[in-house]
Write a protein that holds these residues in place. Structure first.
Motif, PDB file in Angstrom:
ATOM      1  N   LEU A 244       0.811  -1.258   0.071  1.00 41.26           N
ATOM      2  CA  LEU A 244       0.033  -0.023   0.059  1.00 41.26           C
ATOM      3  C   LEU A 244       0.880   1.172   0.133  1.00 41.26           C
ATOM      4  N   LEU A 245       2.232   1.252   0.584  1.00 41.22           N
ATOM      5  CA  LEU A 245       2.836   2.516   0.650  1.00 41.22           C
ATOM      6  C   LEU A 245       3.227   2.754  -0.563  1.00 41.22           C
ATOM      7  N   ASN A 246       3.950   1.628  -1.235  1.00 38.57           N
ATOM      8  CA  ASN A 246       4.385   1.824  -2.681  1.00 38.57           C
ATOM      9  C   ASN A 246       3.198   2.123  -3.589  1.00 38.57           C
ATOM     10  N   ALA A 247       1.963   1.672  -3.435  1.00 38.67           N
ATOM     11  CA  ALA A 247       0.826   2.134  -4.178  1.00 38.67           C
ATOM     12  C   ALA A 247       0.527   3.553  -4.107  1.00 38.67           C
ATOM     13  N   GLN A 248       0.706   3.970  -2.881  1.00 40.51           N
ATOM     14  CA  GLN A 248       0.300   5.453  -2.705  1.00 40.51           C
ATOM     15  C   GLN A 248       1.755   6.479  -3.316  1.00 40.51           C
ATOM     16  N   LYS A 249       2.653   5.662  -3.266  1.00 39.33           N
ATOM     17  CA  LYS A 249       3.765   6.588  -3.844  1.00 39.33           C
ATOM     18  C   LYS A 249       3.805   6.621  -5.558  1.00 39.33           C
ATOM     19  N   VAL A 250       3.480   5.601  -5.979  1.00 35.80           N
ATOM     20  CA  VAL A 250       3.195   5.526  -7.380  1.00 35.80           C
ATOM     21  C   VAL A 250       1.908   6.504  -7.741  1.00 35.80           C
ATOM     22  N   ALA A 251       0.802   6.244  -7.066  1.00 35.97           N
ATOM     23  CA  ALA A 251      -0.240   6.766  -7.347  1.00 35.97           C
ATOM     24  C   ALA A 251      -0.197   8.218  -7.322  1.00 35.97           C
ATOM     25  N   ALA A 252       0.750   8.858  -6.528  1.00 41.02           N
ATOM     26  CA  ALA A 252       1.040  10.166  -6.512  1.00 41.02           C
ATOM     27  C   ALA A 252       1.554  10.771  -7.733  1.00 41.02           C
TER      28      ALA A 252
ATOM     29  N   ALA B  53      -5.736   5.426  -0.076  1.00 48.02           N
ATOM     30  CA  ALA B  53      -5.648   6.288   1.371  1.00 48.02           C
ATOM     31  C   ALA B  53      -6.588   5.680   2.233  1.00 48.02           C
ATOM     32  N   GLN B  54      -7.619   5.319   2.014  1.00 47.06           N
ATOM     33  CA  GLN B  54      -8.451   4.592   3.126  1.00 47.06           C
ATOM     34  C   GLN B  54      -8.129   3.386   3.636  1.00 47.06           C
ATOM     35  N   LYS B  55      -7.306   2.345   2.836  1.00 46.44           N
ATOM     36  CA  LYS B  55      -6.807   1.066   3.183  1.00 46.44           C
ATOM     37  C   LYS B  55      -5.485   1.476   4.192  1.00 46.44           C
ATOM     38  N   ILE B  56      -4.939   2.681   3.984  1.00 49.12           N
ATOM     39  CA  ILE B  56      -3.821   2.864   4.911  1.00 49.12           C
ATOM     40  C   ILE B  56      -4.153   3.850   6.181  1.00 49.12           C
ATOM     41  N   CYS B  57      -5.467   3.794   6.112  1.00 50.05           N
ATOM     42  CA  CYS B  57      -6.234   4.945   7.367  1.00 50.05           C
ATOM     43  C   CYS B  57      -5.690   6.191   7.050  1.00 50.05           C
TER      44      CYS B  57
ATOM     45  N   PHE C 283      -6.968   9.162   6.501  1.00 52.76           N
ATOM     46  CA  PHE C 283      -8.365   9.609   6.177  1.00 52.76           C
ATOM     47  C   PHE C 283      -8.541  10.921   5.633  1.00 52.76           C
ATOM     48  N   ASP C 284      -7.288  11.738   6.203  1.00 55.66           N
ATOM     49  CA  ASP C 284      -7.438  13.225   5.666  1.00 55.66           C
ATOM     50  C   ASP C 284      -7.085  13.261   4.510  1.00 55.66           C
ATOM     51  N   GLU C 285      -6.220  12.475   3.763  1.00 50.79           N
ATOM     52  CA  GLU C 285      -5.590  12.550   2.484  1.00 50.79           C
ATOM     53  C   GLU C 285      -6.807  11.869   1.315  1.00 50.79           C
ATOM     54  N   ALA C 286      -7.568  10.922   1.931  1.00 51.76           N
ATOM     55  CA  ALA C 286      -8.731  10.377   1.265  1.00 51.76           C
ATOM     56  C   ALA C 286      -9.940  11.582   1.225  1.00 51.76           C
ATOM     57  N   LEU C 287     -10.053  12.309   2.067  1.00 54.04           N
ATOM     58  CA  LEU C 287     -11.116  13.374   1.973  1.00 54.04           C
ATOM     59  C   LEU C 287     -10.686  14.427   0.948  1.00 54.04           C
TER      60      LEU C 287
END
Length: 560
Positions: free
Chosen positions: A87-95, A112-116, A118-122
């Motif tokens: 998930l952290l790698n996914a977040q980095k790539v998706a950025a 963002a929701q999976k890694i909790c 929530f502020d970023e998800a919002l």
């Protein structure tokens, strides 16, 4: 055939769903023409469609190396990393994806929701709502996050804009009503959903959990009983609900009526075995568990239950054999380690000591005093009042370890209440200190799941009353678990020979003659106990007419 013609033939195979045909050409093509973006991207898509996530990541990364800013390669690599749990790698790539595409934003929200986070998800949800103000995925995601925050009214304001009839919307709206103690509306939403989606097991299960949690036993199981559908999933869900509520005779009768139709179905056979085992009829349950496991050899649940049968028969070698098979399917499942621990306790002390350590894996520490408070006692007094206000159920949860007590819903530690924010802050450091002391062995289950960071995958408050306790259990999909004691009655004290309300470790949920408690801890206000999720734990019942024991428990998951 030149490279372009070869590529077009592979695209045609991909479009027809012949993914293996495409993947079978990988070695030849790479040997002949090397790594080319178009081929690597196509290989990555085929591997992704085939659920070969490791191979998909490799090919998509190769494609991205050829075209570093290609949005399609970035999107699908982030998607694959997300599906593989990185998930952290996914977040980095998706950025690297822009925020002008609904698909890009939806993927970022999911990660963002999976890694909790929530502020970023919002933030991404608000971007999506600017693109599409009525997007139901965004509205549903926002409402779900507000539920996580303990803000049901804000969740309701989002859900009010959901107009599509769907199972997801039904569950969300009923859940928000439940959060506000509006049980009548929660029931109404679920019944309305069942009028349209009557064959959907999760709606029946949720409605019957509502009836159970609100002590409406008369209505419990009524939705199942009113359906005439022959859906296998629905019929099996009915049996599972009867099993959860310990209505063994009714479950057995229901299975008897289904036997002619489903006698060779592994799930049906497994359910038959479960009912027999719960009545301690292990000799009849064992061959059924074995038959189910033979029919579905990659079903980890079936293998674990078959191992339990051999444990009850004191055949620990066979039990370990089937637990090893289960381990090969998913080594991170904490339940299989729990049963391996019991087997090794009887057969291999060296392995048992390796798994359980020297007692230091069970760690009890006083919580740090949160900022703004002069003492921990003052903070706990305020926290106690708040927690009691959110215990809205009147009955013991149907599918949890709690007995004669209540449990909050949602992920409590992410509530936006100031007292919970303070709790989260001190628990983050508490958990990190615990992680830093885990065994330095890559094969140990606490290290198998170790990541670069962690999140609180679950958190809830439990209020136990007279004779209340937790049955012995583990957290199968957890990693690190533990309670923090907020309020303790006078009956719980170190000098009590009955250990009323104490937490106990080592004793399994099985009625096995070799079962024994290996360690017990007397709760104290403000003490946080952390341990690996594979450790068996429960509590001794509390004695006392007005006794109440209030805790916050949590599960911690690593982020890879």
């Amino acid at each position: 055939m030149n490279a372009n013609q070869l590529y077009q033939s592979l695209v045609s195979a991909f479009q027809q769903g012949n993914y293996s045909q495409v993947l079978n050409t990988v070695d030849n093509i790479q040997n002949q023409i090397g790594s080319i973006y178009e081929f690597e991207f196509l290989f990555g898509l085929c591997a992704l469609k085939s659920n070969l996530l490791g191979s998909a990541c490799k090919h998509l990364q190769n494609a991205l190396d050829q075209k570093p800013n290609d949005p399609q390669a970035i999107f699908h690599l982030a998607l694959t990393l997300n599906q593989s749990g990185q998930l952290l790698n996914a977040q980095k790539v998706a950025a690297g994806l822009d925020n002008t595409s609904k698909a890009n934003l939806q993927l970022k929200i999911i990660i963002a929701q999976k890694i909790c986070d929530f502020d970023e998800a919002l933030r991404y949800i608000d971007c999506l709502l600017k693109l599409a103000p009525k997007d139901e995925f965004a509205l549903r995601s926002k409402a779900t996050i507000y539920r996580q925050f303990g803000q049901p009214q804000s969740a309701q304001s989002c859900a009010d804009y959901l107009t599509t009839s769907s199972v997801a919307n039904t569950l969300l709206k009923s859940g928000i009503a439940f959060d506000q103690s509006d049980f009548a509306t929660a029931e109404k939403e679920l019944l309305k959903g069942l009028n349209e989606f009557s064959d959907t097991p999760v709606l029946h299960e949720t409605l019957n959990q509502l009836y159970w949690n609100t002590d409406n036993k008369q209505a419990f199981m009524s939705s199942f009983n009113n359906v005439t559908s022959n859906s296998k999933e629905l019929l099996f869900a009915k049996v599972k609900s009867l099993i959860l509520s310990k209505q063994w005779q009714q479950a057995e009768e229901q299975l008897s009526g289904l036997k002619h139709t489903f006698k060779n179905d592994p799930t049906f056979i497994h359910l038959e075995a479960v009912v027999l085992s719960q009545n301690n009829n292990w000799s009849k349950a064992s061959p059924l568990f074995e038959q189910a496991a033979l029919l579905a050899p990659n079903n980890q649940r079936f293998l674990i239950d078959l191992a339990i049968c051999h444990i009850m028969d004191n055949d620990f070698n066979k039990a370990e054999h089937f637990l090893d098979k289960a381990h090969r399917i998913d080594p991170s499942n904490q339940e299989l380690w729990a049963y391996l621990g019991f087997v090794w306790q009887q057969t291999n002390q060296q392995k048992f000591d390796w798994l359980y350590g020297k007692g230091d894996l069970i760690d009890a520490q006083l919580l740090a005093t949160p900022n703004g408070y002069g003492s921990l006692d003052a903070y706990l007094a305020d926290l106690k009042d708040y927690l009691k206000s959110i215990h809205i159920s009147s009955n013991t949860p149907l599918d949890q370890s709690v007995r004669n007590g209540t449990q909050t819903t949602g992920n409590l530690i992410y509530y936006q209440h100031p007292l919970i924010k303070k709790f989260k802050h001190v628990m983050e450091q508490r958990v990190q200190n615990y992680i830093n002391k885990l065994p330095n062995d890559p094969n140990h289950p606490t290290r198998i799941k170790l990541g670069r960071d962690f999140c609180f995958s679950g958190s809830w408050s439990v209020l136990l009353k007279d004779q209340g306790h937790h049955s012995n259990h583990v957290h199968p999909m957890g990693w690190i678990s533990g309670p923090t004691y907020i309020d303790i009655p006078d009956q719980i004290k170190p000098s009590d020979p009955e250990m009323s309300g104490w937490v106990k470790f080592g004793e399994t949920s099985l009625a096995h003659p070799l079962n024994k408690v290996s360690k017990s801890i007397c709760p104290e206000p403000g003490v946080s106990v952390l341990f690996p999720s594979f450790m068996w734990h429960g509590t001794f019942p509390i004695s006392g007419q007005n006794a109440e024991r209030l805790t916050i428990s949590l599960d911690v998951e690593p982020l890879a």
